[in-house]
Design a protein around this motif. Sequence first.
Motif, mmCIF file in Angstrom:
data_model
loop_
_atom_site.group_PDB
_atom_site.id
_atom_site.type_symbol
_atom_site.label_atom_id
_atom_site.label_comp_id
_atom_site.label_asym_id
_atom_site.label_seq_id
_atom_site.Cartn_x
_atom_site.Cartn_y
_atom_site.Cartn_z
ATOM 1 N N LEU A 1 30.350 -76.540 27.779
ATOM 2 C CA LEU A 1 30.979 -75.987 29.254
ATOM 3 C C LEU A 1 32.306 -75.265 28.718
ATOM 4 O O LEU A 1 32.638 -76.376 28.295
ATOM 5 C CB LEU A 1 31.022 -76.546 30.115
ATOM 6 C CG LEU A 1 30.873 -76.097 31.414
ATOM 7 C CD1 LEU A 1 29.295 -75.402 31.391
ATOM 8 C CD2 LEU A 1 30.546 -77.132 32.509
ATOM 9 N N GLY B 1 40.197 -73.068 34.971
ATOM 10 C CA GLY B 1 39.380 -74.569 35.421
ATOM 11 C C GLY B 1 39.140 -74.467 37.467
ATOM 12 O O GLY B 1 38.608 -75.992 37.770
ATOM 13 N N THR C 1 37.036 -73.582 39.524
ATOM 14 C CA THR C 1 35.908 -73.331 39.985
ATOM 15 C C THR C 1 35.364 -75.225 39.251
ATOM 16 O O THR C 1 35.171 -76.319 39.667
ATOM 17 C CB THR C 1 34.808 -72.357 40.131
ATOM 18 O OG1 THR C 1 35.337 -71.559 40.289
ATOM 19 C CG2 THR C 1 33.680 -72.574 39.930
ATOM 20 N N LEU C 2 35.525 -75.129 37.834
ATOM 21 C CA LEU C 2 34.657 -76.417 37.210
ATOM 22 C C LEU C 2 35.653 -77.763 37.630
ATOM 23 O O LEU C 2 34.586 -78.267 38.018
ATOM 24 C CB LEU C 2 34.931 -76.062 35.735
ATOM 25 C CG LEU C 2 34.227 -76.348 35.191
ATOM 26 C CD1 LEU C 2 32.610 -76.727 35.612
ATOM 27 C CD2 LEU C 2 34.357 -75.960 33.232
ATOM 28 N N LEU D 1 39.508 -72.636 26.726
ATOM 29 C CA LEU D 1 39.426 -72.033 26.685
ATOM 30 C C LEU D 1 41.104 -71.350 26.422
ATOM 31 O O LEU D 1 41.170 -69.954 25.553
ATOM 32 C CB LEU D 1 39.159 -70.821 26.941
ATOM 33 C CG LEU D 1 37.291 -71.080 26.911
ATOM 34 C CD1 LEU D 1 36.707 -70.152 28.132
ATOM 35 C CD2 LEU D 1 36.674 -70.956 25.740
ATOM 36 N N ALA E 1 39.948 -62.105 28.885
ATOM 37 C CA ALA E 1 39.136 -62.998 29.949
ATOM 38 C C ALA E 1 40.171 -64.181 30.234
ATOM 39 O O ALA E 1 39.983 -64.462 31.508
ATOM 40 C CB ALA E 1 38.092 -63.319 29.437
ATOM 41 N N MET F 1 46.360 -70.658 38.000
ATOM 42 C CA MET F 1 45.362 -71.500 37.383
ATOM 43 C C MET F 1 44.397 -70.616 36.887
ATOM 44 O O MET F 1 44.176 -70.379 35.638
ATOM 45 C CB MET F 1 44.735 -72.946 37.288
ATOM 46 C CG MET F 1 46.658 -73.874 37.750
ATOM 47 S SD MET F 1 46.942 -73.963 35.994
ATOM 48 C CE MET F 1 45.582 -75.041 35.796
ATOM 49 N N GLY F 2 44.051 -69.858 37.543
ATOM 50 C CA GLY F 2 42.550 -69.521 37.744
ATOM 51 C C GLY F 2 42.356 -68.105 36.655
ATOM 52 O O GLY F 2 43.576 -67.195 37.048
ATOM 53 N N THR F 3 41.084 -67.634 35.960
ATOM 54 C CA THR F 3 41.486 -66.466 35.334
ATOM 55 C C THR F 3 40.548 -65.618 35.301
ATOM 56 O O THR F 3 39.408 -65.782 36.166
ATOM 57 C CB THR F 3 41.360 -66.946 33.498
ATOM 58 O OG1 THR F 3 39.827 -67.273 34.003
ATOM 59 C CG2 THR F 3 42.026 -67.792 33.265
ATOM 60 N N GLY G 1 36.845 -66.186 34.044
ATOM 61 C CA GLY G 1 36.325 -67.583 34.727
ATOM 62 C C GLY G 1 35.187 -67.356 35.803
ATOM 63 O O GLY G 1 34.632 -67.915 36.683
ATOM 64 N N SER G 2 36.058 -66.343 36.876
ATOM 65 C CA SER G 2 36.177 -65.522 38.474
ATOM 66 C C SER G 2 34.374 -64.929 37.849
ATOM 67 O O SER G 2 33.536 -65.064 38.582
ATOM 68 C CB SER G 2 36.990 -64.405 38.530
ATOM 69 O OG SER G 2 36.371 -64.270 40.023
ATOM 70 N N ASN H 1 31.520 -66.845 36.989
ATOM 71 C CA ASN H 1 30.699 -67.790 37.633
ATOM 72 C C ASN H 1 29.879 -67.146 38.675
ATOM 73 O O ASN H 1 29.253 -67.543 39.508
ATOM 74 C CB ASN H 1 32.393 -68.368 38.743
ATOM 75 C CG ASN H 1 31.434 -69.483 39.117
ATOM 76 O OD1 ASN H 1 30.492 -70.286 38.537
ATOM 77 N ND2 ASN H 1 31.708 -69.795 40.379
ATOM 78 N N ALA I 1 33.535 -64.508 45.410
ATOM 79 C CA ALA I 1 34.644 -63.668 44.668
ATOM 80 C C ALA I 1 34.840 -62.623 44.769
ATOM 81 O O ALA I 1 34.301 -62.421 45.314
ATOM 82 C CB ALA I 1 34.453 -64.661 43.060
ATOM 83 N N ASP I 2 36.265 -62.629 44.567
ATOM 84 C CA ASP I 2 36.792 -60.907 44.490
ATOM 85 C C ASP I 2 37.200 -59.830 43.722
ATOM 86 O O ASP I 2 36.362 -59.040 43.372
ATOM 87 C CB ASP I 2 38.674 -61.474 45.250
ATOM 88 C CG ASP I 2 38.510 -61.767 46.419
ATOM 89 O OD1 ASP I 2 38.707 -60.641 47.394
ATOM 90 O OD2 ASP I 2 39.114 -63.184 46.198
ATOM 91 N N GLU J 1 27.613 -67.451 25.661
ATOM 92 C CA GLU J 1 28.127 -66.360 25.491
ATOM 93 C C GLU J 1 29.791 -66.118 26.070
ATOM 94 O O GLU J 1 29.662 -66.761 27.179
ATOM 95 C CB GLU J 1 26.985 -65.159 26.014
ATOM 96 C CG GLU J 1 27.346 -63.571 25.327
ATOM 97 C CD GLU J 1 26.063 -62.612 26.657
ATOM 98 O OE1 GLU J 1 26.025 -62.942 27.058
ATOM 99 O OE2 GLU J 1 27.028 -61.384 25.907
#
Lengths: 791, 268
Positions: free
Chosen positions: B26, B31, B33-34, B51, B71, B106-108, B111-112, B115, B120-121, B158
Amino acid sequence: MTQTAQIRSETGAGGHGIGASVLRKEDLRFITGAGRYTDDIDLPGQAYAVFLRSPFARARIERIDTDDARAMPGVIAVLTGRDMADDGLGDLPCGWLVKQKDGRDMVAAPHPPLAHTQVNYVGEPYGVVIAATLYDARQAAEAVEVDFTELDPVVDPAHARHSEDIHAGVLGNLAYDWELGDRAATEAALATAAHVTRIELVNNRLIPNAMEPRAAVGAYDPGTGEHTLYTTSQNPHLERLVLSAFVGVAPEHRLRVIAPDVGGGFGSKIFVYPEETAVIWAARKVGRPVKWTAERSESFLADAHGRDHVTHAELGVDADGRFVALKVETTANLGAYLSLFGSSVPTYLYGTLLAGQYRTPNIHVEVHGVYTNTAPVDAYRGAGRPEATYVVERIVETAARELGIDPAELRRRNMIRPDEFPYQTPVALQYDTGNYQASLERALELIDYAGFPARRAAAAARGLRRGIGFSCYIEACGLAPSKLAISLGAGVGLYESGEIRVNPTGSVTVFTGTHSHGQGHETTFAQIVADRFGIGLDDVEVVHGDTGRVEFGLGTYGSRSLSVGGSAISVAADKVIAKGKLIAAHMLETVPGTIEFADGRFGQPGSNQSLSFGEVAFAAYVPANYPDGLEPGLSEKAFYDPANFTFPAGTHIAEVEVDPETGVVEVVAFVAVDDFGRVINPMIVHGQVQGGLAQGIGQALLERCVYDEFGQLRTGSMMDYCLPRADDLPDFTIDTTVTPCTHNPLGAKGCGEAGAIGSPAAIMNAVTDAIGTNDLAMPATPEKVWRALAR
Amino acid sequence: MYSFTYHRPGSVMEALECYRSADDGLYMAGGQTLIPTLKQRLAAPSDLIDLGAIAELTGVDVAPDRVSIGAFTRHSTVAAHPDIRRVLPVLADLAAQIGDAQVRNMGTMGGSVANSDPAADYPAALVGLGATVHTSSRRIAADEFFQDLFETALTPGELILRIDFPVPRRAAYRKFPNPASRYAIAGVLVAEFDDAVRVGITGAGPCAFRGSALEEALRRRLDPASIDGVEVPDAGFNSDLHASAEYRAQLVRVMARRAVADLLSRGS
Ligand SMILES: Cc1cc2nc3c(=O)[nH]c(=O)nc-3n(C[C@H](O)[C@H](O)[C@H](O)COP(=O)(O)OP(=O)(O)OC[C@H]3O[C@@H](n4cnc5c(N)ncnc54)[C@H](O)[C@@H]3O)c2cc1C
């Protein structure tokens, strides 16, 4: 968020004495990370506990297979409810026996700390895994195999009485039918009233969410036989009493309970829970200290929840707009078991407050306390009094609208007048003092009531609907006196202890049986003592939260700490001064009756000879020049049992703007004018009010606990359970009026809960005013408001 | 959390290799969400591939007609990036509304987007602006990328490398946040291009989608009033504790109207 602070105090704000807004002594350690919470305590050889919790709302436990789990790495023990029962541990008691209206005792279903035959709510613990690491414990917990037979759960309190019985012997899931007041007189007055207002209300169920989750570390010393339990408790002595006298974990003299720094409680940490019970029991069983710290999701499932009432009420009003009768019928959801004070909250802390600030001559209340397959419900900031205020202030506001009388005027017309105190209500309480009109008028002035129509018109021009809502609340704090409370079913006394040890050098250590978990006692109590002795604030240390250091105490809840605990300290201070005078008289070669103590010095009026507090303290411990027959030392204690409750009261006024397109409610102004009696530290009081308002506004607009039809908690995390945040709140305008309490030495009434008690009704009255319908339940979420507008 | 093997590859090649050789690998970006999912033991990867050390996944490249974002770009970077604020301010505005400061730090974006959370926006921006997702094996148009609740066109392993956004004449995003989580209950991005008006909607359905009827009405007349006559059918909309499908449809209309008003106030 900036705050409009308007603080008045009787004595001015100079120095560090009573009335001064000194900064909190404890905050340095909290904000620099030097606080010591239960989870910070690590003992040598400590093992970790993970609880096995029911995934079902109601199920029979057919079989528990722990073999695989026991064989896993690091596992020390897998203990079940059966093991606990085999060890002879007793059930968790309910501390208040409520008498039903027919004279029978309430029906308290047995509450084993760990379930062994049946589970009755999602999250109920039925076993515990102890392992060398938290990871090992968690892995093993998943390897425990359990056969459950699912049973139909009872979730909705409104239907509980017509559902299957949850507990054998509790017919119709009814713990009690309780009443207070004169039913016949109330019904007769309603029958002849010129106008009767009727209302249906739901007081939404809340999940407390203290910042620090519950935790416990238990240890057993086989050498001395002493058990030590560190736990997140608001009342460690009560915890010890219950664990020894009822559950039988250990005898009282071999059980030390320490509640170190505790990060908030709001009531939820008053109670004795299964987890700390299991931890201290297991520590002895496995011969190692055992630690458990709740995850937030466990807090949601297994902390006692709050509120959860369904109510029908009727208010009779005569042709002059005077209240003639109030009749209230409430179904209170008690959850799956009676928590420690769960029985008293919807009865003695609720029904007794239904007179509010008014002269309503006839009141009758009936409460059906029902079991459901949900987490136990118990005291949460305000405990019964927010529910009572909500009923009274929603129905009064509704009556004003129906009668076309200005809501402030209708209240004014019915308020108890300042010259009518002491005032005996028809629901048992006797209010000692108050001036409700003063708070109301001050609040009207601060909100600029006269300017409201213009503000409403301006909002309308922006496409928004503006509303205003009042709440004139009263509460009863510092539950008392002990004798009366015990005669009404309380299982414990309601006094408090305070001890002052003056050290030989004149510094002072104060021991209180109350517990501070955010209230700032280390500062407020130090202020009282420093003020009395004329010494520095840093010369006073306040000790609390340890049964090994503090003689006895009943803890902190019900806004009792200052009015009861502070009074005990004040009485102990009197004793210290009295003894000091005897010593000083001897040293100054005069007769004791002539010595006065002022500004930190013992002396004779008119004489220039005097002794400092420190000099007298030193003489007490080095008794060279000392009265014959007087014991050396300067250490005094007091148990203070108040003569009555205290009755803080005030007026809250909210203004909201509603966006009709989305239903979003914005609180644009909030005025709180409270009478807490004499205020020791206005800054701390201000903070308590703000926090309470945040919780009350949270209840009115944001917070709701939802169980689905299967009894699964749908709001089990912050993603779905909406706690208020700073940006949900307006700038508060906070002010106080002062009528000192007449029966305690500090004249203090208590301020911890008022914000949460008064505000929900003010907000809901404002929202319903804005949207033009009374039919709206808390929380007033955007969709509900939007739908109400669309109706 | 269950235990897993942690990897921190330095290149896309290495990351793909890590994934291929893992039983159940994975990727982890910010992170946000994860990690909660792992903590709740709802995911049990054998290998976690961080990543965060891959330079190829970072970087923002701004041209007058196209903004290309790596990303692994954090939300806070997008929100504060001066070139993005200048050329594609709607994206910076949107990023600034995601979660809270900690989450944004933190969020990217990858990732958003990977997911495809229905609330999500960013997905509203991808769909509303007609972005292109560049992956380790191909390019995917936003209209094809989001497929269902937490489902995208990505195949196992992917990797999203970067996302290219065409620059509209002007655009605006309006979000109705969930009061508890602050994710979008409904979010609408309206973008005016030389030859089209695009409307990207998030929060309302199982994944982000285009509001074709709204686009049609706004193409005729780019004005808030154009939305009043448009039906927003709520069939297939999400319905949960926080908002019914019917209420979400109302919010889509209101957010769309307000987005158009914002867009018009930006001049042309
Ligand atoms: C409190 C909170 C509030 C939030 N509020 C909002 C909000 O208001 N609006 C909003 O949009 N989001 C919100 N989020 C989500 C946040 O934006 C997350 O950052 C985002 O959903 C995931 O991004 P991440 O980088 O953290 O990805 P991670 O959590 O690391 O990964 C998420 C998923 O994407 C996969 N993945 C990551 N990078 C790639 C890649 N390059 N290629 C392929 N797959 C990849 C991972 O394998 C994983 O399956 C919130 C999160 C939290 C915790």
